[in-house]
Write an enzyme that holds these catalytic residues in place. Sequence first.
Site, PDB file in Angstrom:
ATOM      1  N   ASP A 516     -22.563 -19.094 -28.480  1.00 12.92           N
ATOM      2  CA  ASP A 516     -23.149 -18.366 -28.909  1.00 12.92           C
ATOM      3  C   ASP A 516     -25.006 -18.848 -27.839  1.00 12.92           C
ATOM      4  O   ASP A 516     -24.788 -19.173 -26.790  1.00 12.92           O
ATOM      5  CB  ASP A 516     -24.359 -19.261 -30.400  1.00 12.92           C
ATOM      6  CG  ASP A 516     -25.294 -17.844 -30.711  1.00 12.92           C
ATOM      7  OD1 ASP A 516     -25.435 -17.266 -30.794  1.00 12.92           O
ATOM      8  OD2 ASP A 516     -25.783 -18.407 -31.311  1.00 12.92           O
ATOM      9  N   ASP A 723     -23.631 -22.670 -33.424  1.00 14.80           N
ATOM     10  CA  ASP A 723     -25.149 -24.101 -34.282  1.00 14.80           C
ATOM     11  C   ASP A 723     -24.412 -24.443 -35.516  1.00 14.80           C
ATOM     12  O   ASP A 723     -24.775 -25.341 -36.368  1.00 14.80           O
ATOM     13  CB  ASP A 723     -26.550 -23.156 -34.340  1.00 14.80           C
ATOM     14  CG  ASP A 723     -26.008 -22.174 -35.260  1.00 14.80           C
ATOM     15  OD1 ASP A 723     -25.447 -21.822 -36.169  1.00 14.80           O
ATOM     16  OD2 ASP A 723     -27.903 -21.419 -35.682  1.00 14.80           O
ATOM     17  N   ASP A 727     -22.710 -19.214 -37.115  1.00 13.84           N
ATOM     18  CA  ASP A 727     -21.237 -19.229 -36.836  1.00 13.84           C
ATOM     19  C   ASP A 727     -20.510 -19.947 -36.948  1.00 13.84           C
ATOM     20  O   ASP A 727     -18.921 -19.579 -36.670  1.00 13.84           O
ATOM     21  CB  ASP A 727     -21.510 -20.193 -35.073  1.00 13.84           C
ATOM     22  CG  ASP A 727     -22.767 -19.311 -34.469  1.00 13.84           C
ATOM     23  OD1 ASP A 727     -23.021 -17.885 -33.841  1.00 13.84           O
ATOM     24  OD2 ASP A 727     -23.263 -19.546 -33.708  1.00 13.84           O
TER      25      ASP A 727
END
Length: 835
Positions: A516, A723, A727
């Site tokens: 991410d 995180d 996600d």
Amino acid sequence: MQSDLKPVADSVIDPVCGMSVSPATAPACREHAGKNYFFCCNHCAEKFAANPGQYLAPKPATSGLVQLGAARPKPAAQPLSRKAGAAKYFCPMCPEVVSDKPGSCPKCGMALEPELQIGTKTEYSCPMHPEVVSDKPGFCPKCGMALEPRITTAGAPEEDDSELRSMTLRFWIGSALTIPLLVISMGGMLTSGGLHHFEMTRAAAWLQLALAAPVVVWGGAPFFQRGWNSLRTRNLNMFTLIAMGTGVAFVYSLLVTIFPETLLSSIAGGGERPDVYFEVSAAITVLVLLGQVMELRARKHTGSAIRALLDLTPKLARRVAADGTETDVPVVQIVVGDRLRIRPGEKIPVDGRVEEGKSAVDESMITGESVPVLKQPGDKLIGGTVNGTGSVLMVAERVGSAALLAQIVAMVATAQRSRAPIQRLADRVASIFVPAVIACALAAFAGWFFFGPEPRLAHALVSAVAVLIIACPCALGLATPMAIMVGTGQGARNGVLVRDARALESMEKIDTLVVDKTGTLTLGKPEVTQVKLYGSFSEQEVLQAAASLESHSEHPLAGAVIRAAQLRMLPLLPVANFEAQPGRGVAATVAGPHGPMRVLVGNSEMLREAGADVKVSIGGSSLLKRGAPELPSSLFFVGIDGKLAAIIAVADPLRDSTPDALEGLRAERIDVIMATGDHRSVANTIAQRLGIERVEAEVLPHRKAELVRALQSQGKRVAMAGDGVNDAPALAQADIGIAMGTGTDVALESGDIALLRGDLRGIVRARRLSKAVMRNIRQNLFFAFVYNAAGIPLAAGALYPLFHVTMNPIFAAAAMSLSSVSVITNSLRLRRVAL
């Protein structure tokens, strides 16, 4: 106006990964006990359906030895309230929810958990078979090893080294008696003087019996007890072989000594008194005791990482009563809502928030950053961190098993008790190895007895005992657990928390990493750089409405809008009917100065579906290119009452460590793919700067999971780093889910690996740790397999036809002990591995 606003719950918690999901749009749903549970992806739903109890309710305390599967029973909590008998239960997702009895959280529906685990009986488990758990000390019915006290989230029991002290005492007393025994026996064979003649007398045999009996019967009592237990439970193990070897040698010598020589004169083959092997049984016992002492000391050292973490929490806290009086109380008595005084230089006792005061706090034990962090009213505090020169008043929010440090301890302890898939190889070998060794010993005995030279019985006995002793599979059983225990402890010291041994083994095979952007590649501390207005709304009105909405959001960029409003001294407005659409934005009714407003903050697609004219926002893309080029901006589209009101540009700088971390990942031959829900222009700009070739932009959370699934279908071994909240679907889908973050923001329950320091360098450390541990395990298994393969033929007498040499059981025992020591020493080398 404000009184008409009634907030409603529009989302629930996925009980598997903890992600917030909307029942209306949840990808999966399962019914259990008459209640529907919603999930972020089918993978979580399948895990829940396989074992709902693992995710819904605290388990009862264990009683006696039990075999456990995926879920491990937890001890029931004792009452924690300052009133006797009033137990406290809290919600792991909503810590402000506290109840006097078990039940479900009224906010998220999750089962309430005991607030602390205090006063419970210590559980004991086997270090080599973690599925074996007992409520009292004892021996493992599978391998015979002593059960160890388990370290739980409630804290560690007082260090119990009673077995080490017992084995040490038996070793030293056994050594004191065995040395003169060896002098009498071996000296008589090596000399021709008075000692030789004395050794041949019956008095010498009785003296050897007097010296050997305490060593074998008392010193070796634990081995006979475990050996008998292995036969009783039909779990043959190393102690089966030790007990048989020493027992046969001792009993044979005892019979030769007690009964008249005429009865057994034929055994000697020449009418002389038969040889006795008291020194063999005693020396083997002492050498095995030595191996046990060294092993227990090594196992004691492997728990140092956990105990170092536990030592970070102070034993006392200064509680402030409602009338302002302050008293020191044990930390275990602190409950949610207590107000605590933290004086200069003291450690923070529990997780909470600053209520009054200001101070710099050293959080290096969590973040690895040496620079103290300024804490002001409203800021989070983490238990175990060290206060600076200021004095603050804090409110306790997470205590006991809910505290971050307790979760870290639980994660490390669980990983050290887990079993790597490669352990199955050792288990399969060990399951057939002991019976095969007994068969080899019987074959060696028969061969020497029927075909060997005189005295046949003596030679047959010595060879059989040597085979039993040298083939003890203790090195084989220690090969994997020792490496896992030391490796996970070393990882914890470097901020890499591994959930279980499977994750540690799989990390070595990862070839693709999906990351991410926000909070992973970037700092996760964004700031508003520009506000472009549309319509008649002012900048203050837009920021106030957007910040009021974002104060209810978990999005990493939401804090930037809130801080921008705070800098302009804009108070937050009441919000109702809040709705979060993961990957798209948030919407709610905001009580504005002129009446309720329907406010949307999200991407252009969300506003377009709401009827807002976003064509005018095309010019907003220019915001991405304004300001410093190293700060590419993300865009928030703000809609009020169906019309576009503003575009807010938010910049999130890259972490200083990101370029070096990516170079380290490339050196490990890991392909990096960036998957983000941010604007494509932002994603491409960051990817270009970092040299990331593949970018997936404007990706919704469930699309990240689909991306991971697509890569897996191509034969890739995929790790996902995020995180741990938005996600969660991708983390659950990936072969290895890596939760990034610091402090209480790290989602320890979302990934297979959690990185406390929150940057990609932790992934490089995890990779190096995995490779080092797996290399160490393979070395250990090689040593154990090769040693046993070579030792059995030598002990059986394979060299006798050529060199007329046989192996004395004493040397077989020494070789067996040294094999275990070599495995332990090799495993302890992991403590010096540089990550």
